[in-house]
Design a protein around this motif. Structure first.
Motif, PDB file in Angstrom:
ATOM      1  N   ALA A 199      30.460  50.811  36.063  1.00 31.72           N
ATOM      2  CA  ALA A 199      29.416  50.408  37.008  1.00 31.72           C
ATOM      3  C   ALA A 199      29.867  50.641  38.444  1.00 31.72           C
ATOM      4  O   ALA A 199      29.056  51.016  39.303  1.00 31.72           O
ATOM      5  CB  ALA A 199      29.066  48.937  36.798  1.00 31.72           C
ATOM      6  N   ALA A 200      31.149  50.414  38.715  1.00 33.14           N
ATOM      7  CA  ALA A 200      31.673  50.641  40.066  1.00 33.14           C
ATOM      8  C   ALA A 200      31.569  52.112  40.449  1.00 33.14           C
ATOM      9  O   ALA A 200      31.178  52.449  41.575  1.00 33.14           O
ATOM     10  CB  ALA A 200      33.125  50.184  40.145  1.00 33.14           C
ATOM     11  N   VAL A 201      31.894  52.982  39.513  1.00 35.92           N
ATOM     12  CA  VAL A 201      31.790  54.426  39.779  1.00 35.92           C
ATOM     13  C   VAL A 201      30.338  54.818  40.020  1.00 35.92           C
ATOM     14  O   VAL A 201      30.008  55.521  40.991  1.00 35.92           O
ATOM     15  CB  VAL A 201      32.371  55.239  38.604  1.00 35.92           C
ATOM     16  N   SER A 250      31.288  49.704  49.495  1.00 35.05           N
ATOM     17  CA  SER A 250      30.531  48.465  49.263  1.00 35.05           C
ATOM     18  C   SER A 250      29.759  48.525  47.957  1.00 35.05           C
ATOM     19  O   SER A 250      29.729  47.552  47.199  1.00 35.05           O
ATOM     20  CB  SER A 250      29.570  48.217  50.432  1.00 35.05           C
ATOM     21  N   GLY A 251      29.131  49.663  47.695  1.00 33.58           N
ATOM     22  CA  GLY A 251      28.373  49.821  46.451  1.00 33.58           C
ATOM     23  C   GLY A 251      29.257  49.700  45.224  1.00 33.58           C
ATOM     24  O   GLY A 251      28.881  49.064  44.227  1.00 33.58           O
ATOM     25  N   ALA A 252      30.436  50.305  45.293  1.00 32.48           N
ATOM     26  CA  ALA A 252      31.371  50.225  44.161  1.00 32.48           C
ATOM     27  C   ALA A 252      31.853  48.795  43.943  1.00 32.48           C
ATOM     28  O   ALA A 252      31.925  48.316  42.803  1.00 32.48           O
ATOM     29  CB  ALA A 252      32.554  51.155  44.415  1.00 32.48           C
ATOM     30  N   LEU A 253      32.167  48.108  45.044  1.00 35.01           N
ATOM     31  CA  LEU A 253      32.665  46.738  44.937  1.00 35.01           C
ATOM     32  C   LEU A 253      31.620  45.799  44.351  1.00 35.01           C
ATOM     33  O   LEU A 253      31.910  45.032  43.414  1.00 35.01           O
ATOM     34  CB  LEU A 253      33.098  46.239  46.321  1.00 35.01           C
ATOM     35  N   LEU A 254      30.397  45.850  44.876  1.00 40.57           N
ATOM     36  CA  LEU A 254      29.340  44.958  44.391  1.00 40.57           C
ATOM     37  C   LEU A 254      28.971  45.283  42.946  1.00 40.57           C
ATOM     38  O   LEU A 254      28.726  44.377  42.141  1.00 40.57           O
ATOM     39  CB  LEU A 254      28.111  45.065  45.290  1.00 40.57           C
ATOM     40  N   SER A 255      28.933  46.567  42.608  1.00 39.21           N
ATOM     41  CA  SER A 255      28.603  46.962  41.236  1.00 39.21           C
ATOM     42  C   SER A 255      29.668  46.492  40.260  1.00 39.21           C
ATOM     43  O   SER A 255      29.356  46.009  39.160  1.00 39.21           O
ATOM     44  CB  SER A 255      28.454  48.488  41.145  1.00 39.21           C
ATOM     45  N   PHE A 256      30.920  46.601  40.649  1.00 38.84           N
ATOM     46  CA  PHE A 256      32.024  46.149  39.794  1.00 38.84           C
ATOM     47  C   PHE A 256      31.916  44.654  39.538  1.00 38.84           C
ATOM     48  O   PHE A 256      32.036  44.200  38.382  1.00 38.84           O
ATOM     49  CB  PHE A 256      33.369  46.474  40.457  1.00 38.84           C
TER      50      PHE A 256
END
Length: 221
Positions: free
Chosen positions: A95-97, A72-78
């Motif tokens: 940002a996703a990483v 979820s964090g990777a998806l929202l950050s991307f």
């Protein structure tokens, strides 16, 4: 308030990415990102559902929490990094990483009810989004008489709807527990509580209507 903010951010990101993925052709210039979207949504949604089925305190549940939070964090950050940088793929990927790493650390290290709720809410929305995407693929295959692929994708979509229901149940339960009154660490020596009408009728006078927070974690945050 924080729960609503997380839900709005997750819903906005997932809705935009899902509708942007519809109609994309395999092998196209953006297909790699579409696959990454499918994987992120699937992992986040499945992990959140598994947490409710196995229990959040079990070893499987704890692993699912970290995995779901990371996805979820990777998806929202991307999504939000790409949106704010005019769809710069390199910045969005970086940002996703970074977002995935931060979310993984928070999921594993931070014993906060808010973090748990955020992971569950984001996972619930991701699971529903994945079920929707897979469902549209199933309909597309069935409409052109590709029955085998249509049935496989349909079963996968139904399975994720089932996981999403479990995730939604967990989200509702965690939000209710988080909103309960907490007295941990509070001096109640001279505290006076008014009993409710029901408790006054069936309980001894010394029992009150005070609610003690009893969440999965023994801390109130």
């Amino acid at each position: 308030m924080h729960d609503s903010l997380v839900a709005l951010l997750a819903a906005d990101a997932i809705a935009h990415t899902i509708f942007g993925a519809l109609g994309q052709i395999p092998g196209g210039s953006t297909w790699a990102y579409i696959l990454a979207l499918y994987i992120s949504l699937g992992i986040a949604g499945a992990g959140s559902g598994v947490r409710e089925i196995t229990g959040t305190k079990s070893s499987v549940g704890q692993i699912a929490t970290v995995i779901s939070g990371t996805a979820s964090g990777a998806l929202l950050s991307f999504f939000y990094a790409g949106t704010t940088t005019d769809n710069n793929s390199q910045i969005a990927t970086a940002a996703a990483v970074l977002g995935g790493i931060v979310a993984a650390i928070a999921s594993f290290k931070v014993r906060s009810r808010f973090v748990a709720i955020a992971i569950t809410v984001a996972g619930t929305l991701a699971g529903y989004g994945f079920a929707f995407l897979v469902g549209t693929s199933a309909i597309a295959y069935l409409s052109v008489q590709k029955l085998t692929l249509g049935v496989v994708w349909s079963c996968l979509s139904v399975s994720f709807l089932w996981l999403t229901m479990h995730s939604l149940i967990l989200a509702i339960r965690e939000i209710k527990e988080f909103s309960g009154t907490c007295f941990r660490g509070t001096n109640l020596t001279n505290a006076v509580f008014e009993p409710s009408l029901r408790e006054s009728a069936i309980a001894p006078p010394f029992l009150t209507s005070a609610r003690i927070f009893r969440g999965n974690n023994s801390e109130c945050r």
